[in-house]
Design an enzyme around this catalytic site. Structure first.
Site, PDB file in Angstrom:
ATOM      1  N   LYS A  37       0.867  -1.211  -0.087  1.00 49.91           N
ATOM      2  CA  LYS A  37      -0.042   0.031  -0.040  1.00 49.91           C
ATOM      3  C   LYS A  37       0.720   1.054  -0.043  1.00 49.91           C
ATOM      4  O   LYS A  37       1.966   1.201   0.783  1.00 49.91           O
ATOM      5  CB  LYS A  37      -1.020  -0.022   1.234  1.00 49.91           C
ATOM      6  CG  LYS A  37      -1.865   1.289   1.285  1.00 49.91           C
ATOM      7  CD  LYS A  37      -3.175   0.875   0.612  1.00 49.91           C
ATOM      8  CE  LYS A  37      -4.116   1.894   0.498  1.00 49.91           C
ATOM      9  NZ  LYS A  37      -3.680   2.754  -0.792  1.00 49.91           N
ATOM     10  N   LYS A  87       4.913   2.463   8.508  1.00 55.03           N
ATOM     11  CA  LYS A  87       3.725   3.163   9.054  1.00 55.03           C
ATOM     12  C   LYS A  87       2.383   2.351   9.139  1.00 55.03           C
ATOM     13  O   LYS A  87       1.664   2.525  10.212  1.00 55.03           O
ATOM     14  CB  LYS A  87       3.272   4.379   7.858  1.00 55.03           C
ATOM     15  CG  LYS A  87       2.512   5.390   8.135  1.00 55.03           C
ATOM     16  CD  LYS A  87       2.249   6.011   6.872  1.00 55.03           C
ATOM     17  CE  LYS A  87       3.357   6.940   6.167  1.00 55.03           C
ATOM     18  NZ  LYS A  87       3.143   7.965   5.228  1.00 55.03           N
ATOM     19  N   LYS A 141       5.326   1.904  -2.875  1.00 56.68           N
ATOM     20  CA  LYS A 141       5.344   3.288  -3.416  1.00 56.68           C
ATOM     21  C   LYS A 141       5.724   3.388  -4.954  1.00 56.68           C
ATOM     22  O   LYS A 141       6.373   2.511  -5.244  1.00 56.68           O
ATOM     23  CB  LYS A 141       6.639   4.181  -2.675  1.00 56.68           C
ATOM     24  CG  LYS A 141       6.322   5.708  -2.660  1.00 56.68           C
ATOM     25  CD  LYS A 141       4.945   6.064  -2.001  1.00 56.68           C
ATOM     26  CE  LYS A 141       5.068   7.497  -0.981  1.00 56.68           C
ATOM     27  NZ  LYS A 141       4.325   7.732   0.049  1.00 56.68           N
ATOM     28  N   THR A 155      -5.173  13.116   6.067  1.00 61.03           N
ATOM     29  CA  THR A 155      -3.769  13.103   6.630  1.00 61.03           C
ATOM     30  C   THR A 155      -3.655  14.614   7.396  1.00 61.03           C
ATOM     31  O   THR A 155      -3.029  14.519   8.350  1.00 61.03           O
ATOM     32  CB  THR A 155      -2.871  13.495   5.376  1.00 61.03           C
ATOM     33  OG1 THR A 155      -3.364  12.331   4.479  1.00 61.03           O
ATOM     34  CG2 THR A 155      -1.617  13.002   5.827  1.00 61.03           C
ATOM     35  N   ASN A 184      -2.222  19.241  -0.057  1.00 64.31           N
ATOM     36  CA  ASN A 184      -3.285  18.613   0.592  1.00 64.31           C
ATOM     37  C   ASN A 184      -3.041  18.420   2.190  1.00 64.31           C
ATOM     38  O   ASN A 184      -4.029  19.126   2.766  1.00 64.31           O
ATOM     39  CB  ASN A 184      -3.606  17.435   0.022  1.00 64.31           C
ATOM     40  CG  ASN A 184      -4.466  16.498   0.642  1.00 64.31           C
ATOM     41  OD1 ASN A 184      -4.216  15.648   1.660  1.00 64.31           O
ATOM     42  ND2 ASN A 184      -5.792  16.572   0.274  1.00 64.31           N
ATOM     43  N   SER A 218      -7.367   5.600   4.038  1.00 65.22           N
ATOM     44  CA  SER A 218      -7.401   4.607   2.864  1.00 65.22           C
ATOM     45  C   SER A 218      -7.836   3.107   3.058  1.00 65.22           C
ATOM     46  O   SER A 218      -8.496   2.607   2.390  1.00 65.22           O
ATOM     47  CB  SER A 218      -5.682   4.593   2.382  1.00 65.22           C
ATOM     48  OG  SER A 218      -5.626   5.506   1.534  1.00 65.22           O
TER      49      SER A 218
HETATM   50  N1  GLU Z   1       0.840   8.830  -0.173  1.00 65.74           N
HETATM   51  C1  GLU Z   1       0.362   8.707   1.528  1.00 65.74           C
HETATM   52  C2  GLU Z   1       1.342   8.576   2.480  1.00 65.74           C
HETATM   53  O1  GLU Z   1       2.572   8.476   2.210  1.00 65.74           O
HETATM   54  C3  GLU Z   1      -1.044   7.759   1.495  1.00 65.74           C
HETATM   55  C4  GLU Z   1      -0.837   6.447   1.255  1.00 65.74           C
HETATM   56  C5  GLU Z   1      -2.196   5.532   1.073  1.00 65.74           C
HETATM   57  O2  GLU Z   1      -3.088   5.962   1.455  1.00 65.74           O
HETATM   58  O3  GLU Z   1      -1.930   4.438   0.521  1.00 65.74           O
HETATM   59  O4  GLU Z   1       1.163   7.941   3.579  1.00 65.74           O
END
Ligand code: GLU
Length: 430
Positions: free
Chosen positions: A77, A101, A113, A197, A228, A356
């Site tokens: 994810k 995370k 990523k 976020t 954002n 998410s």
């Molecule tokens: N890009 C965001 C992060 O770095 C969200 C990632 C997601 O929701 O999968 O946490």
């Protein structure tokens, strides 16, 4: 186990720094080096050519990446970013942070990523759409609601996610919107995801203020980045009565010691595209913002902003990392020595992936939650995660910093899952 923690040679080498932190955390927690063996490299890293027909009829081939770091907890994810300065090492590090995370905040995902090396500011919507669809065509086979689920990141948004969902559904010949999160509501998005976020940043700041005896209503907040994360966090601080004294974006920043009118600033940015030129404050640079007189500093832009050469001038008492990786290891040491509490990225900005997860759950069982439910569950998750990590840090990480506490906490959970799954034989012994 004896692990030499090397000092990263180049200050901006995020991958080396991340690997050092992971190593060090494993050693401090007396976990087996086998855990490091699993975490030191992505399980799969893919580089692809992304051909795009440009508006003038020419073809450009962009480079795209997807890093699938670890899936011990569930599908990979993590976001997809469009940025000209993306490197393979930075994407690998960013995917590692997603693993950490998700483990830390307790959502059943692994870390991933992706990116396309491009300058989205110079591209039309149509070009961005064709580029996004091309990326899905070349990479779609490794994505999926059960395998790897992208989301918005730097310079990508709900519209980009909707294109991904559509292209993927076309390839699969079945509507399959759960392949991405952060979608618009009309195509399976979740209420509150866009603000999540920034909201998470706010909840974590509230907890950090309570833990350190700071009165949040009086706390002067400075926010670097007005995308954002930064803009939504700034709105919430202003609503809570905290004066947001400084804000900046790529164009520069504004400062008003009495507090900026955040809604007027949002309107200004909607009209002009940038913070620069906002009449409600004095002009400052991005660099000024980081060392401005404030109580809470929120770096919510890009990596490597707080470094060896500016960390010593930071005046904030609390730093909340809205961005991924805004602080170098050298800055970490300086901030710790100066008794500044830094709430690390893998905790501070985990509100996004948390919602998410809520979106993915709703897509899976075809039922929509209301905004109250989403926000209440987000608040519960963020508050709980902060309390768990903060008490672990206070009790087990004396003399260290909260980043180390968060890494150790997260990696212990990963090691436990690896051991149960049989990936390692004995996770707790070096
Ligand atoms: N890009 C965001 C992060 O770095 C969200 C990632 C997601 O929701 O999968 O946490």
């Amino acid at each position: 186990m004896s692990v030499e923690v090397q000092k990263s040679k180049k200050e901006d080498n995020t991958l080396t720094a991340t690997l050092n932190m992971i190593k060090q955390s494993i050693e401090l927690s007396e976990l087996s080096n086998d855990v490091y063996e699993h975490l030191k490299t992505p399980m799969r890293f893919v580089e692809v050519a992304v051909p795009v027909e440009m508006d003038d009829g020419s073809t450009k081939v962009f480079t795209g990446y997807r890093s699938q770091h670890n899936n011990v907890f569930g599908p990979y994810k993590g976001g997809i970013r469009y940025h000209p300065a993306v490197t393979t090492d930075s994407i690998k590090a960013l995917s590692m942070w997603m693993t950490l995370k998700c483990s830390l905040v307790g959502v059943p995902f692994g870390g991933g990523k992706g990116a396309i090396v491009c300058d989205p500011l110079t591209m039309s919507m149509k070009e961005k759409e064709r580029m996004t669809r091309s990326y899905v065509r070349v990479l779609g086979s490794i994505l999926g609601p059960e395998t790897d689920i992208p989301a918005p990141d730097v310079a990508t948004d709900g519209q980009v996610m909707a294109w991904i969902a559509d292209e993927y559904s076309n390839i699969m010949r079945v509507p399959s919107f759960g392949v991405v999160t952060g979608k618009p509501l009309a195509v399976g998005g979740c209420v509150g995801r866009t603000e999540a976020t920034g909201k998470g940043v706010f909840f974590v700041t509230r907890e950090a203020a309570a833990a350190t005896g700071m009165d949040l209503e009086k706390a002067r907040v400075a926010v670097q980045g007005f995308g954002n994360v930064g803009s939504n966090a700034a709105i919430l601080f202003a609503e809570a009565g905290s004066p947001v004294v400084a804000v900046s974006d790529v164009s520069g920043g504004v400062y008003n010691p009495k507090g900026l009118d955040i809604l007027a600033l949002v309107n200004h940015v909607e009209r002009t595209g940038f913070v620069k030129g906002f009449p409600g404050g004095d002009e400052i640079t991005n660099a000024d913002l980081l060392t401005i007189d404030c109580d809470v500093l929120i770096p919510a832009a890009l990596e490597n902003q707080l470094k060896g050469d500016n960390a010593d001038q930071v005046k904030a008492k609390i730093i909340i990392e809205g961005a991924n990786g805004p602080t170098t290891p050298e800055a970490d040491h300086i901030l710790k020595d100066n008794n500044i509490l830094l709430v690390p990225d893998i905790l501070a900005n985990s509100g996004g992936v948390t919602v998410s997860y809520f979106e993915w759950v709703q897509n899976n069982y075809g039922f929509r939650w209301d905004l109250g439910t989403v926000n209440r569950r987000l608040e519960e998750k963020m508050t709980e995660a902060f309390k768990l990590v903060y008490s672990f840090y206070c009790e087990k990480c004396i003399g260290s910093d909260m980043r180390t506490g968060a890494y150790r906490y997260s990696i212990q959970r990963l090691a436990e899952a690896m051991q149960f799954r049989g990936w390692i034989r004995n996770g707790t012994h070096s």
